[in-house]
Design an enzyme around this catalytic site. Structure first.
Site, PDB file in Angstrom:
ATOM      1  N   GLU A  75     127.479 -11.799 -31.854  1.00 54.65           N
ATOM      2  CA  GLU A  75     127.830 -11.342 -33.253  1.00 54.65           C
ATOM      3  C   GLU A  75     126.525 -11.433 -34.186  1.00 54.65           C
ATOM      4  O   GLU A  75     125.515 -12.166 -33.612  1.00 54.65           O
ATOM      5  CB  GLU A  75     128.923 -12.176 -34.030  1.00 54.65           C
ATOM      6  CG  GLU A  75     128.371 -13.522 -34.369  1.00 54.65           C
ATOM      7  CD  GLU A  75     129.604 -14.488 -34.525  1.00 54.65           C
ATOM      8  OE1 GLU A  75     129.843 -14.358 -35.732  1.00 54.65           O
ATOM      9  OE2 GLU A  75     129.727 -15.373 -33.660  1.00 54.65           O
TER      10      GLU A  75
ATOM     11  N   LYS B  90     123.875 -12.530 -36.555  1.00 58.44           N
ATOM     12  CA  LYS B  90     123.218 -13.430 -37.242  1.00 58.44           C
ATOM     13  C   LYS B  90     122.920 -13.128 -38.679  1.00 58.44           C
ATOM     14  O   LYS B  90     121.946 -12.430 -38.855  1.00 58.44           O
ATOM     15  CB  LYS B  90     122.081 -14.448 -36.658  1.00 58.44           C
ATOM     16  CG  LYS B  90     121.887 -15.773 -37.360  1.00 58.44           C
ATOM     17  CD  LYS B  90     120.623 -16.728 -36.713  1.00 58.44           C
ATOM     18  CE  LYS B  90     120.550 -17.680 -37.003  1.00 58.44           C
ATOM     19  NZ  LYS B  90     119.934 -17.825 -38.315  1.00 58.44           N
TER      20      LYS B  90
ATOM     21  N   ASP C 150     121.673 -13.167 -42.250  1.00 58.56           N
ATOM     22  CA  ASP C 150     120.365 -13.901 -43.021  1.00 58.56           C
ATOM     23  C   ASP C 150     120.810 -14.160 -44.613  1.00 58.56           C
ATOM     24  O   ASP C 150     120.485 -13.701 -45.306  1.00 58.56           O
ATOM     25  CB  ASP C 150     119.261 -12.967 -43.157  1.00 58.56           C
ATOM     26  CG  ASP C 150     117.924 -13.820 -43.316  1.00 58.56           C
ATOM     27  OD1 ASP C 150     118.196 -15.198 -43.530  1.00 58.56           O
ATOM     28  OD2 ASP C 150     117.059 -13.192 -43.394  1.00 58.56           O
TER      29      ASP C 150
ATOM     30  N   TYR D 132     132.697 -17.022 -39.681  1.00 60.26           N
ATOM     31  CA  TYR D 132     132.354 -17.054 -38.457  1.00 60.26           C
ATOM     32  C   TYR D 132     132.427 -18.268 -37.552  1.00 60.26           C
ATOM     33  O   TYR D 132     132.279 -18.424 -36.590  1.00 60.26           O
ATOM     34  CB  TYR D 132     131.044 -16.635 -38.073  1.00 60.26           C
ATOM     35  CG  TYR D 132     130.104 -17.350 -39.044  1.00 60.26           C
ATOM     36  CD1 TYR D 132     129.662 -18.731 -38.695  1.00 60.26           C
ATOM     37  CD2 TYR D 132     129.011 -16.813 -39.932  1.00 60.26           C
ATOM     38  CE1 TYR D 132     128.658 -19.556 -39.435  1.00 60.26           C
ATOM     39  CE2 TYR D 132     128.014 -17.250 -40.845  1.00 60.26           C
ATOM     40  CZ  TYR D 132     127.957 -18.676 -40.492  1.00 60.26           C
ATOM     41  OH  TYR D 132     127.092 -19.524 -41.122  1.00 60.26           O
TER      42      TYR D 132
ATOM     43  N   LYS E 181     116.942 -14.776 -31.334  1.00 57.90           N
ATOM     44  CA  LYS E 181     116.268 -14.260 -32.636  1.00 57.90           C
ATOM     45  C   LYS E 181     115.556 -12.646 -32.609  1.00 57.90           C
ATOM     46  O   LYS E 181     114.843 -12.619 -31.542  1.00 57.90           O
ATOM     47  CB  LYS E 181     115.289 -15.289 -33.514  1.00 57.90           C
ATOM     48  CG  LYS E 181     115.817 -16.523 -33.783  1.00 57.90           C
ATOM     49  CD  LYS E 181     116.806 -16.396 -34.901  1.00 57.90           C
ATOM     50  CE  LYS E 181     116.049 -16.395 -36.163  1.00 57.90           C
ATOM     51  NZ  LYS E 181     115.561 -17.737 -36.534  1.00 57.90           N
TER      52      LYS E 181
ATOM     53  N   CYS F  53      87.219 -36.593 -44.356  1.00 61.44           N
ATOM     54  CA  CYS F  53      88.384 -36.242 -45.185  1.00 61.44           C
ATOM     55  C   CYS F  53      88.163 -35.576 -46.483  1.00 61.44           C
ATOM     56  O   CYS F  53      87.297 -36.216 -47.277  1.00 61.44           O
ATOM     57  CB  CYS F  53      89.392 -37.566 -45.495  1.00 61.44           C
ATOM     58  SG  CYS F  53      90.789 -36.922 -46.552  1.00 61.44           S
TER      59      CYS F  53
ATOM     60  N   CYS G 237      89.156 -38.186 -49.734  1.00 63.27           N
ATOM     61  CA  CYS G 237      88.940 -39.374 -49.713  1.00 63.27           C
ATOM     62  C   CYS G 237      87.577 -39.981 -49.070  1.00 63.27           C
ATOM     63  O   CYS G 237      86.975 -40.866 -49.361  1.00 63.27           O
ATOM     64  CB  CYS G 237      89.730 -40.429 -49.126  1.00 63.27           C
ATOM     65  SG  CYS G 237      90.057 -40.797 -47.530  1.00 63.27           S
TER      66      CYS G 237
ATOM     67  N   CYS H  20      92.559 -37.971 -40.983  1.00 59.75           N
ATOM     68  CA  CYS H  20      91.783 -39.016 -41.946  1.00 59.75           C
ATOM     69  C   CYS H  20      92.027 -40.509 -41.430  1.00 59.75           C
ATOM     70  O   CYS H  20      93.079 -40.777 -41.246  1.00 59.75           O
ATOM     71  CB  CYS H  20      92.358 -38.656 -43.596  1.00 59.75           C
ATOM     72  SG  CYS H  20      91.925 -39.882 -44.451  1.00 59.75           S
TER      73      CYS H  20
ATOM     74  N   CYS I  51      93.424 -43.393 -48.647  1.00 57.78           N
ATOM     75  CA  CYS I  51      93.326 -42.033 -48.983  1.00 57.78           C
ATOM     76  C   CYS I  51      94.489 -41.450 -50.019  1.00 57.78           C
ATOM     77  O   CYS I  51      95.639 -41.766 -49.713  1.00 57.78           O
ATOM     78  CB  CYS I  51      93.584 -41.318 -47.898  1.00 57.78           C
ATOM     79  SG  CYS I  51      93.540 -39.443 -47.986  1.00 57.78           S
TER      80      CYS I  51
HETATM   81  S1  IVH Z   1     127.552 -20.311 -36.035  1.00 60.08           S
HETATM   82  C1  IVH Z   1     127.713 -25.025 -35.274  1.00 60.08           C
HETATM   83  N1  IVH Z   1     127.398 -17.724 -36.375  1.00 60.08           N
HETATM   84  O1  IVH Z   1     122.527 -19.586 -38.880  1.00 60.08           O
HETATM   85  C2  IVH Z   1     126.842 -23.616 -35.655  1.00 60.08           C
HETATM   86  N2  IVH Z   1     125.881 -19.225 -37.579  1.00 60.08           N
HETATM   87  O2  IVH Z   1     120.574 -21.232 -37.766  1.00 60.08           O
HETATM   88  C3  IVH Z   1     127.572 -22.836 -36.539  1.00 60.08           C
HETATM   89  N3  IVH Z   1     124.343 -17.873 -39.337  1.00 60.08           N
HETATM   90  O3  IVH Z   1     123.635 -22.617 -40.472  1.00 60.08           O
HETATM   91  C4  IVH Z   1     127.102 -21.691 -36.923  1.00 60.08           C
HETATM   92  N4  IVH Z   1     125.184 -16.094 -38.862  1.00 60.08           N
HETATM   93  O4  IVH Z   1     124.074 -20.491 -41.630  1.00 60.08           O
HETATM   94  C5  IVH Z   1     126.964 -18.808 -37.030  1.00 60.08           C
HETATM   95  N5  IVH Z   1     127.143 -15.465 -36.825  1.00 60.08           N
HETATM   96  C6  IVH Z   1     126.884 -16.684 -37.250  1.00 60.08           C
HETATM   97  C7  IVH Z   1     126.000 -16.806 -38.187  1.00 60.08           C
HETATM   98  C8  IVH Z   1     125.414 -18.197 -38.529  1.00 60.08           C
HETATM   99  C9  IVH Z   1     124.267 -16.795 -39.692  1.00 60.08           C
HETATM  100  C10 IVH Z   1     123.479 -19.022 -39.939  1.00 60.08           C
HETATM  101  C11 IVH Z   1     124.411 -20.400 -40.394  1.00 60.08           C
HETATM  102  C12 IVH Z   1     123.748 -21.632 -39.594  1.00 60.08           C
HETATM  103  C13 IVH Z   1     122.361 -20.895 -39.391  1.00 60.08           C
HETATM  104  C14 IVH Z   1     121.772 -21.558 -38.054  1.00 60.08           C
END
Ligand code: IVH
Length: 703
Positions: free
Chosen positions: A121, A123, A125, A231, A319, A424, A427, A442, A448
């Protein structure tokens, strides 16, 4: 030009105080609530000084909402704290197809099975949110915070249309987790409205969503169109489903939005194909995503896989590649960190990278600038980085931008290689490199000022002492204060006594402080004279001892006297050293750094001086589940047939047990499978209890 304070008459003074109260309150809100300063620190301080000067000339005109009574940071702490019942974790990252295949291999190897299915699914943002429903009614919403404790944003969450106020289920408890985000269209509208009102615009939808959710005034959140995708889940009174995919279906039935691009995959090839499809759709989705998340579908398998310290073993975030842009390198500044590391920072001609204006980027270290890696190999085809170069900037998500590459065809003939400072800049102490370390440090240690002030900032930071009203800004002020200096952590705890002894420049009479804020600060400091051992160890700011290591060490020794006595004598090879290394995840690097800090006379004096002011609370081993084996030492031997060694070890540790490699008088239990040899014999000889795999499975609650 403002009229001089001496020239103001009574009514002008009153009007001016009213104006300053308003301007400073707005500036405070911008800085602390929206994380977006509207004026420079110098301008802010000048206004505060002017306010204080008028107040001292016309004491009777001092307002009830006088800015002198407000400590900067207090405004930011308006949210209640919520301890999460189930920690909110982050995700491990994958950056290539090979990383995805590796993930699948690791999962199968851990479980000892051949076939595993995954959900895939987008991710999102945005920022994650935990929604707590009791008997089907929304009772609390909390941000992730540090994963253990978040901020209570219930009133704000209630204004989000995608979040149901009630669920069509009367389950006693269900915590739904997901992402709050803002669509591109709503983001553009919001920024247009901000501009029209003369308010500051947001850099990207994520910042806009975060800024809108974290509003003390819920009516502001209500006016900002936020959305939510469910999710995941936290504490639940009964299982939601048997698989991740059906849990999503269940969320949908409860009235939540779940991402329509969620699919089931049966192989890494399927997962990568879905990733490619989502990546191609990215620009037209209408909201920001930064990758694809894969999760093991079968929840029984998720349970068996469990967690590492901060991430689940059953999920990974694939990613998207980072965003890139080209710009000019204007200067290289050297920043000195808490551990003395000299970090080069690139000052760039501002450039937009993936929607964010970037004017600073990291150059990592001396070798990186010179075109070498830490092993003496070359990077960027050995091209070094010079002032004035045309450089490529790289930004992945929230990560600090980096200078990735340079274009030699754009280099000025007169450009010279960059000379990395050998002393440094803060300092003047020599800055050395040790062994193969690329980082120049340093050697000034506590003398420092940069290290001193950075350590103090770390000391008061969130995972450490977290003193309300004593943030980075106040630390800088006290560090430089000739009358009430704070040079080391112990000085924080003598502040109120020193202030009481000083009849003149009282804190309450200074810029930025008043009677109330000075009292509040002293009370906040007093509140931290009692501190849990793990926070204290983390707060010491010892190199390589981060929050996770500090927690492990604290749980290993339990009390300060035990910890201090052991670290004071630990040396490579002796029993105290071996015992330290037996703590989960503590290696020689951490052990070395810790023992060195305790052996260094100046450091030790600072630690001892601090400890005198504190009541240090013991920390118990984490009781994740009530279990018969918590605190016990286990040894596995022979072949396990129903689970892999990795799973057995992870399970034992999750139940609070230690797993050792060899049997000794300290061993509590040996689990022997077929083919067990000398270890089983050792157990018999030493009278240690011995069980087979079935008995272990029952003990581990897996039968
Ligand atoms: S599952 C135990 N599913 O990504 C893990 N996270 O980098 C539960 N996020 O803190 C997270 N989309 O804020 C999950 N489809 C998705 C997501 C997702 C965005 C975020 C979430 C998490 C962060 C981790």
């Amino acid at each position: 030009m403002d009229k001089a304070v001496e020239d103001l008459n009574q009514s002008e003074a009153a009007a001016e105080l009213a104006r300053l109260a308003q301007v400073l309150a707005a500036a405070n809100a911008a800085y602390h609530l929206r994380d977006m300063p509207e004026m420079s620190d110098a301008a802010y301080d000048a206004l505060k000084r002017r306010n204080a000067a008028i107040e001292s000339r016309f004491p009777a005109l001092k307002r009830a909402d006088s800015p002198s009574e407000q400590v900067g940071a207090a405004v930011a702490s308006g949210f209640g704290k919520v301890a999460h019942r189930v920690r909110m974790l982050s995700l491990e990252n994958a950056f290539s197809d090979a990383d995805v295949t590796d993930f699948d291999d690791r999962v199968k190897k851990f479980l000892g099975i051949q076939e595993v299915s995954y959900t895939a699914e987008p991710k999102i943002d945005g920022l994650s949110l935990n929604l707590r429903y009791e008997n089907g009614v929304l009772v609390q919403a909390a941000t992730r915070g540090d994963g253990e404790v978040g901020e209570d944003v219930t009133q704000n969450a209630r204004t989000i249309a995608d979040i149901p106020q009630t669920l069509p289920t009367a389950q006693p408890l269900i915590e739904v987790r997901g992402e709050v985000y803002m669509s591109h269209a709503d983001f553009d509208d919001l920024n247009a409205r901000q501009t029209a009102r003369g308010d500051k615009t947001f850099a990207n939808p994520r910042n806009a969503a975060a800024g809108s959710l974290r509003q003390l005034d819920a009516s502001i959140t209500a006016a900002r169109p936020l959305r939510f995708f469910a999710y995941a889940w936290g504490a639940v009174s009964q299982p939601l489903a048997a698989s991740q995919f059906s849990a999503m279906t269940a969320f949908k039935a409860m009235g939540f939005q779940v991402n329509p691009l969620t699919v089931l995959c049966h192989s890494p090839a399927d997962m990568i194909a879905h990733y490619t499809k989502i990546e191609a759709m990215r620009a037209t989705l209408g909201y920001d995503i930064d990758g694809v998340v894969y999760k093991v579908n079968d929840l029984a398998l998720q349970e068996r896989l469990g967690f590492r310290s901060t991430t689940p073993r059953w999920a990974i975030a694939h990613k998207f590649p980072a965003e890139l842009a080209w710009t000019r390198l204007l200067a290289i500044d050297i920043q000195v960190g808490r551990t003395g590391a000299l970090s080069p920072v690139a000052r760039l001609q501002p450039v937009t990278v993936g929607g964010v204006v970037v004017s600073n980027a990291t150059l990592h270290n001396e070798d990186y600038i010179a075109g070498r890696d830490s092993k003496g190999g070359t990077i960027r085809d050995a091209k070094d980085i010079r002032l004035g170069d045309w450089v490529q900037v790289y930004r992945a998500g929230d990560v600090i931008p980096k200078v990735a590459d340079i274009d030699l065809s754009q280099r000025n003939d007169t450009a010279q290689p960059y000379e990395f400072p050998k002393i440094c800049p803060e300092c003047g102490s020599p800055a050395h490199r040790e062994g193969s370390d690329s980082v120049r440090r340093c050697t000034g240690g506590l003398i420092c000022p940069a290290q001193g002030v950075e350590r103090l900032k770390h000391f008061v930071s969130r995972g450490a002492f977290d003193i309300e009203g004593l943030g980075a800004k106040q630390i800088e002020m006290f560090f430089a204060d000739p009358d009430l200096p704070v040079k080391q952590p112990a000085d924080i705890f003598t502040l109120s006594a020193r202030d009481a002894d000083n009849p003149f420049k009282k804190l309450k009479n200074r810029d930025g402080f008043g009677e109330k804020s000075a009292t509040n600060l002293f009370a906040a400091i007093d509140a931290r004279r009692t501190i849990p051992l793990d926070r204290l160890i983390f707060a010491l700011g010892i190199r390589h001892v981060g929050e996770v290591a500090a927690g492990v060490i604290a749980r290993h020794y339990t009390t300060w006297p035990a910890f201090e006595a052991a670290i004071s004598v630990a040396e490579p090879g002796n029993p105290a050293w071996e015992d330290l290394l037996s703590a989960d995840g503590i290696g020689a690097v951490v052990a070395q750094s810790l023992t060195e800090a305790f052996r260094n006379p100046a450091e030790r004096a600072a630690i001892d001086a601090l400890a005198q002011h504190l009541t240090i609370l013991p920390v118990q081993a984490r009781a994740t589940v009530a279990s018969d084996i918590a605190g016990k030492t286990l040894v596995f031997t022979g072949t396990l047939e129903k689970m892999t060694r990795a799973e057995a070890k992870a399970r034992a540790e999750a139940l609070g047990a230690k797993v050792a490699g060899s049997v000794s008088a300290k061993t509590d239990l040996v689990i022997a499978g077929p083919g067990a040899g000398s270890k089983a014999k050792d157990a018999e000889r030493l009278g240690v209890a011995l069980i087979d795999e079935d008995a272990w499975i029952a003990l581990a609650g897996l039968a």
